[in-house]
Design an enzyme around this catalytic site. Structure first.
Site, PDB file in Angstrom:
ATOM      1  CD  GLU A  44      -2.748   1.325   2.400  1.00  0.00           C
ATOM      2  OE1 GLU A  44      -2.770   0.451   3.275  1.00  0.00           O
ATOM      3  OE2 GLU A  44      -3.405   2.381   2.446  1.00  0.00           O
ATOM      4  NE  ARG A 272       2.549  -8.109   9.757  1.00  0.00           N
ATOM      5  CZ  ARG A 272       2.644  -7.011   9.026  1.00  0.00           C
ATOM      6  NH1 ARG A 272       3.661  -6.206   9.126  1.00  0.00           N
ATOM      7  NH2 ARG A 272       1.681  -6.687   8.200  1.00  0.00           N
ATOM      8  CE  LYS A 282       2.958   0.214   5.124  1.00  0.00           C
ATOM      9  NZ  LYS A 282       2.510   0.073   3.731  1.00  0.00           N
TER      10      LYS A 282
HETATM   11  P1  ATP Z   1      -0.114  -1.612   6.755  1.00  0.00           P
HETATM   12  O1  ATP Z   1      -0.346  -1.632   8.219  1.00  0.00           O
HETATM   13  O2  ATP Z   1      -0.064  -0.233   6.182  1.00  0.00           O
HETATM   14  O3  ATP Z   1      -0.926  -2.586   5.973  1.00  0.00           O
HETATM   15  P2  ATP Z   1       2.078  -3.297   5.997  1.00  0.00           P
HETATM   16  O4  ATP Z   1       3.443  -3.271   6.557  1.00  0.00           O
HETATM   17  O5  ATP Z   1       1.270  -4.545   6.029  1.00  0.00           O
HETATM   18  O6  ATP Z   1       1.373  -2.089   6.673  1.00  0.00           O
HETATM   19  P3  ATP Z   1       1.733  -3.289   3.132  1.00  0.00           P
HETATM   20  O7  ATP Z   1       2.044  -2.205   2.187  1.00  0.00           O
HETATM   21  O8  ATP Z   1       0.343  -3.773   3.228  1.00  0.00           O
HETATM   22  O9  ATP Z   1       2.228  -2.783   4.524  1.00  0.00           O
HETATM   23  O10 ATP Z   1       2.715  -4.506   2.868  1.00  0.00           O
HETATM   24  C1  ATP Z   1       3.018  -4.992   1.599  1.00  0.00           C
HETATM   25  C2  ATP Z   1       3.358  -6.438   1.674  1.00  0.00           C
HETATM   26  O11 ATP Z   1       4.464  -6.635   2.540  1.00  0.00           O
HETATM   27  C3  ATP Z   1       2.206  -7.235   2.238  1.00  0.00           C
HETATM   28  O12 ATP Z   1       2.045  -8.399   1.454  1.00  0.00           O
HETATM   29  C4  ATP Z   1       2.632  -7.564   3.627  1.00  0.00           C
HETATM   30  O13 ATP Z   1       2.099  -8.776   4.048  1.00  0.00           O
HETATM   31  C5  ATP Z   1       4.158  -7.610   3.513  1.00  0.00           C
HETATM   32  N1  ATP Z   1       4.774  -7.245   4.786  1.00  0.00           N
HETATM   33  C6  ATP Z   1       4.579  -6.132   5.504  1.00  0.00           C
HETATM   34  N2  ATP Z   1       5.287  -6.145   6.636  1.00  0.00           N
HETATM   35  C7  ATP Z   1       5.953  -7.317   6.663  1.00  0.00           C
HETATM   36  C8  ATP Z   1       6.857  -7.938   7.584  1.00  0.00           C
HETATM   37  N3  ATP Z   1       7.200  -7.347   8.703  1.00  0.00           N
HETATM   38  N4  ATP Z   1       7.346  -9.144   7.258  1.00  0.00           N
HETATM   39  C9  ATP Z   1       7.014  -9.733   6.109  1.00  0.00           C
HETATM   40  N5  ATP Z   1       6.181  -9.220   5.205  1.00  0.00           N
HETATM   41  C10 ATP Z   1       5.640  -8.024   5.469  1.00  0.00           C
HETATM   42 MG    MG Z   2      -0.755  -4.549   5.032  1.00  0.00          MG
END
Ligand code: ATP
Ligand code: MG
Length: 579
Positions: A44, A272, A282
């Site tokens: 996102e 994660r 974020k």
């Molecule tokens: P938000 O709370 O804004 O959703 P987010 O960190 O999940 O934050 P995204 O932009 O949705 O952000 O993440 C993009 C991709 O990265 C998603 O598929 C998410 O699952 C993966 N991702 C995010 N954080 C992690 C993490 N700490 N470890 C592994 N994958 C992650």
């Molecule tokens: Mg997310």
């Protein structure tokens, strides 16, 4: 067609297997997707990417490369209030920098807004969605709890024709923001709360970075995400564990749409990445930036990709770290030391060795001819013979590290002391004859030494042994630099958890000593031409990346990427694991 990855491609670094690859293997054996492997990385655009995202990138793009498949980059841009062009650009830059390529497959969920809307009409026409007029608060209140069923909205039984009419008028902008939503009509008593008539559309008059003002209703992430994967023909939708209980909803949507073909994606969840001594949300990273607690998203203390890049991390180190961490189904925390280990491993092979004195103490070699300058040949990297040699000027006045001298040396201190002889790296043996002090403060300001002209190259004809070897820089040739030393951003391993447990703000755990700036450091003259982003090993100090170089001596700035050894591990051992 040969689909094996090229010799130097990132996928070559792998070779491991895990539960995700096993699932793909079995899909390939069973012909589930006719051998196709198509993944995506779906950020996102509401912030900069961090090391957790790197794990997902390495996994998704890595799998595509290993299986001769494809990986899309798709922005899940369904929430225009928080999304910005700046993030869209930085995310692309970071994915590329990590070494991955989406080729011509850059997509946006907003590319599908029209299609998603048509899908929504289709569900509405089937009686599977309705326009609700409850307020956001009322919807929340009637949703129930994990142990208690929700209650039906009074608008749930609206006739199909009325729902369709209202949905079209929502799109046409007839209603005020927040006054109506479109909800899936599933089951308010479902055990899985995600199935209790989730919201599909909300009315928001917000400018969208991609679609401008053409929409005043926006799909929710849950409504857009699964359909976007399906539209793109994704075979394996790899996501993090929190989406496990959204999977039944995504399945419900595709069932309701009678979606086929393409065959619907298989969603696979993994844990994660959590790293110690930092935060990865974020929202919190944005707070730290907005409140000026760090210098920006690319502050070298941040766990962001751009921060790590500025700190001196390499894509190779980040990729090998992500692969070593692997994937699992249970949440755990990875030690920062592991990340640093992978960086050292990589930089040790590639970073040229140079000499830099961070806290200089002047040494005058009294028996060295005044006007003489020798050019000493020095190897750039003993780990890499191809890195060649450079010359280092040696002269009568040099700088050594202040901590390499003790007037009153304790036992086991093998460096310089009055009457003591040490070796200067790449050059001569020197002996300290006299200590000059500032008469008012008593601070040592200069050492008077003598050198043995026969000791050049590190040994003497009589085979005399010295225990210490010091790095140094010729004083008249030294280049002035600023050096920034970084420590962990937070002083506790789990700032978010601790803050919640103790009922305090997570910012109270910010480490006040996470940045130490050393000015007037003296570095060897070869660094005068160093370019921004290049990383060197400062002998005995660690790896340092050029942050700023504007050609003037006063504006050469280095960030320490990592020390040579894991000093924290040592401290933790010495203190019996306590800190
Ligand atoms: P938000 O709370 O804004 O959703 P987010 O960190 O999940 O934050 P995204 O932009 O949705 O952000 O993440 C993009 C991709 O990265 C998603 O598929 C998410 O699952 C993966 N991702 C995010 N954080 C992690 C993490 N700490 N470890 C592994 N994958 C992650
Ligand atoms: Mg997310």
């Amino acid at each position: 067609m040969d689909t094996r990855p090229a010799e130097d491609s990132p996928a070559r670094e792998s070779g491991s297997s895990d539960f995700i690859r096993s699932i793909i293997d079995s899909d390939n054996q069973n012909g589930t997707y006719q051998g196709r492997v198509h993944t995506r990385f779906p950020p996102e655009p509401n912030g900069y990417l961090h090391i957790g995202h790197a794990k997902s990138i390495v996994l998704n793009f890595g799998i595509a490369e290993e299986y001769g498949g494809k990986c899309n980059l798709r922005f899940d841009d369904t929430n225009p209030e928080k999304e910005e062009l700046e993030y869209i650009e930085s995310i692309q830059q970071d994915v590329r920098w990590l070494g991955f390529d989406w080729e011509d497959r850059l997509y946006y969920a907003s590319d599908y807004f029209e299609q998603l809307y048509q899908f929504a009409e289709r569900l509405t026409a089937k009686g599977l969605a309705y326009v609700d007029e409850l307020s956001a608060d009322q919807i929340r209140e009637t949703r129930g709890t994990p142990t208690q069923a929700g209650t039906d909205s009074p608008y749930r039984e609206r006739p199909i024709a009325e729902n369709l009419d209202l949905l079209r008028r929502m799109r046409d902008g007839e209603f005020a923001d927040g006054s109506r939503v479109l909800r899936a009509r599933i089951d308010m008593a479902a055990a899985n709360i995600n199935l209790r008539d989730p919201i599909m559309y909300r009315i928001r008059r917000v400018h969208h970075p991609n679609t401008g003002d053409s929409w005043c209703i926006y799909p929710t992430y849950d409504w857009a995400h699964g359909q976007s994967d399906w539209i793109e023909g994704i075979t394996h939708s790899i996501c993090t564990l929190e989406f496990e209980n959204h999977r039944p909803l995504y399945d419900w949507f595709l069932d309701a749409l009678e979606a086929t073909p393409p065959k619907r994606p298989r969603q696979i969840e993994f844990a994660r990445l959590n790293l110690g001594y930092t935060v990865m949300s974020k929202r919190r990273l944005l707070e730290l930036v907005r409140e000026g607690r760090v210098s920006g998203w690319d502050d070298p203390r941040m766990p962001t990709i751009c921060g790590m890049r500025r700190r001196g991390y390499t894509p190779e180190a980040i990729r090998s770290f992500c692969r070593a961490v692997g994937v699992s189904k249970t949440n755990s925390q990875i030690d920062l030391a592991m990340l640093e280990f992978h960086l050292r491993e990589d930089l040790n092979k590639r970073a040229p060795r140079v000499m830099a004195v961070l806290d200089p103490l002047k040494v005058v070699i009294e028996n060295y001819p005044e006007a003489q300058v020798e050019q000493i040949e020095a190897q750039n990297n003993p780990e890499d013979p191809a890195a060649g040699n450079r010359t280092l000027p040696f002269s009568r006045e040099i700088y050594i590290e202040r901590e390499d001298f003790r007037e009153d040396p304790p036992k086991k201190f093998f460096r310089l002391a009055p009457g003591r002889e040490v070796r200067l790296k790449h050059s001569y043996y020197i002996t300290c004859n006299e200590v000059i002090k500032d008469p008012s403060s008593g601070e040592v300001i200069e050492l008077r030494c003598s050198y043995d002209p026969q000791s050049r190259g590190g040994s003497t004809p009589d085979g005399r042994k010295v225990k210490g070897t010091l790095h140094w820089v010729s004083a008249p040739h030294a280049v002035e630099a600023e050096v920034r030393l970084y420590d962990r951003l937070f002083s506790v391993a789990n700032p978010s958890d601790d803050a919640q447990r103790e009922g305090v703000d997570y910012r109270t755990y910010l480490n006040p000593e996470s940045l130490r700036i050393m000015q007037s450091c003296k570095v060897e003259p070869s660094l005068r031409e160093a370019t921004v982003g290049t990383t060197f090993q400062f002998l005995r100090h660690g790896y340092f990346c050029v942050d700023l170089q504007d050609g003037s001596a006063a504006n050469l700035v280095f960030n320490r990427a990592v020390s040579l050894r894991d000093s924290w591990a040592k401290i933790e051992r010495a203190e019996g694991g306590q800190r």
